[in-house]
Enzyme design. Structure first.
Site, short mmCIF file in Angstrom:
data_model
loop_
_atom_site.label_atom_id
_atom_site.label_comp_id
_atom_site.label_asym_id
_atom_site.label_seq_id
_atom_site.Cartn_x
_atom_site.Cartn_y
_atom_site.Cartn_z
CE LYS A 1 3.01 7.00 6.94
NZ LYS A 1 2.76 8.01 5.88
CB THR B 1 -3.50 12.87 5.67
OG1 THR B 1 -3.61 11.75 4.79
CG2 THR B 1 -2.05 12.99 6.13
CE LYS C 1 -4.10 1.86 0.25
NZ LYS C 1 -3.66 2.90 -0.71
CE LYS D 1 4.80 7.86 -1.46
NZ LYS D 1 3.79 8.16 -0.43
CB SER E 1 -6.00 4.31 2.20
OG SER E 1 -5.83 5.49 1.46
#
Length: 425
Positions: free
Chosen positions: A103, A199, A79, A115, A358
């Protein structure tokens, strides 16, 4: 950070991957893990670099380079966000993918880190050109993404439109609609309520808990926020609503300051009209770098990586730094801030709200059911609060900084998953 569509150009430390590896090595040493384990955790599981030819609107052809890095698949599908910025390179994407692994583990969502990026400046391209770049990039990385493999999301330079193009391109290839292939989609295409501010909401929630831990009351506190995109803007608004006086904000065009506090709601309207924080009525223009050293209680770097460095960390006057961006504090700056007793809340905790929601969006896609915004926000707050207390308790028990504690906790959880699964073959 799983941000939603910031447009700033990334300004990176000399080597973000070196910082990520140093943080990992420190955690491995603290946990007493083997060198073989460190090497396994330091190495990406899968990396893809692709060429992206673009037919420009004027008929000419340009070629860009794109990347997708999957750091870990041990705890679940990979992710991580997709960014469009001219500075994107493989080491940056590797570092960000690793931070995403920690994270996800820290807030206990069943993902590994990934990423993606394309070395392109979206401001130099039309909407139609960006769509063509996105669709070609998606086609190139299509073999390694999917709702059970790797789920992209927005980041710097990308937004919900980018996610819609990825979902459509992937779905056309599969022959049916696959809403779970990305998160951060438009609501009408299966996006989650509450995702746009997730966020920011997480950053603000963590900032308020950090302030409480230092005996600060919001109505008596001041803050400066670097970055007024969807993370910084939302965080500034939510902190202001809690009573915090926001003295300064910045964006890619510059920074503004008002000692008595900016009217964030009115500033948002000004930005919507003009496209920049500059020129806001009653505010003083200041050097963007000066914002980081202002006399405020809380500093929220919510723009790009590597802004707090050895060159300016000794001049930071805030007693709390809450990292809204990924990697805004270099290793050298981290050491200086620690020596000065500045409380730094690391990015893998502070800005994890995006990946938490998400995850909620992905769950809703798999269920073909939409939660209410209240449900999303309540569950987000519960996850962030739990992670905060996990980090605080671990830091206290082991006499570590919050970054050291957060990284050690996350590495420990990923390592335990590796141990339980075993090494194949």
């Amino acid at each position: 950070m799983e941000h939603s569509g910031a447009t700033a150009t990334a300004v990176l430390p000399a080597n973000p991957l070196a910082d990520a590896h140093a943080q990992l090595a420190e955690a491995v040493g603290h946990l007493g893990l083997s060198e073989g384990t460190r090497r396994m955790l330091a190495t990406s599981r899968r990396e893809m670099m692709v060429s992206i030819p673009l037919r420009r609107d004027d008929g000419s052809t340009a070629v860009y380079t794109g990347y997708r890095v999957q750091h870990s698949l041990t705890r679940g599908p990979a992710k991580g966000g997709l960014r469009y910025a001219p500075s994107v390179d493989l080491d940056e994407v590797r570092a960000l993918a690793m931070w995403m692994t920690w994270k996800c583990a820290l807030v206990d969502v069943p993902y590994g880190g990934a990423k993606g990026g394309v070395a392109i400046d979206p401001r130099d391209h039309s909407h139609a050109e960006l769509e063509r770049v996105t669709r070609r990039y998606t086609t190139e990385i299509l073999p390694i993404i999917g709702p059970e493999v790797d789920i992209p999301a927005p980041d710097i330079g990308t937004d919900e439109s980018t996610m819609a193009w990825i979902m459509d391109t992937y779905s056309v290839a599969k022959g049916h609609t696959v809403p779970g292939v990305v998160t951060g989609k438009p609501i009408s295409l299966g996006g989650s309520l509450g995702r746009a501010l997730a966020t920011s909401r997480g950053v603000a929630h963590i900032a308020l808990m950090a302030m409480a831990s230092r005996g600060m009351r919001p109505e008596h506190a001041t803050a400066a926020v670097q970055g007024f995109g969807k993370v910084g803007r939302g965080a500034a608004r939510l902190l202001a609503e809690a009573g915090v006086k926001i003295r300064a904000v910045s964006d890619i065009d510059g920074a503004i300051y008002m000692h008595e506090g900016l009217d964030i709601a009115r500033l948002g309207e000004h930005v919507d009209r003009s496209g920049s924080v500059m020129g806001f009525d009653g505010a003083e223009a200041i050097d963007p770098g000066y914002l980081l050293t202002l006399d405020v209680d809380v500093l929220v770097p919510a723009a790009v990586e590597g802004v707090l460095t050895e060159a300016n960390a000794d001049r930071v006057q805030a007693s709390i730094v809450v990292e809204g961006a990924n990697g805004p504090t270099t290793k050298a700056a981290d050491r200086i801030l620690r020596e000065r007793d500045v409380l730094v809340v690391p990015d893998i905790l502070a800005n994890a709200g995006g990946v938490v929601v998400s995850y909620f969006e992905w769950v809703q896609a798999n269920q073909a059911y939409q939660w209410s915004e209240r449900d999303v926000n309540d569950r987000l707050e519960e996850r962030m609060t739990r992670a905060w207390h996990d980090v605080v308790d671990y830091a206290g028990a082991h006499r570590l900084t919050y970054r050291q504690a957060a990284t050690a906790l996350a590495v420990q959880r990923v390592t335990e998953a590796h141990r339980l699964r075993g090494l194949y073959p």
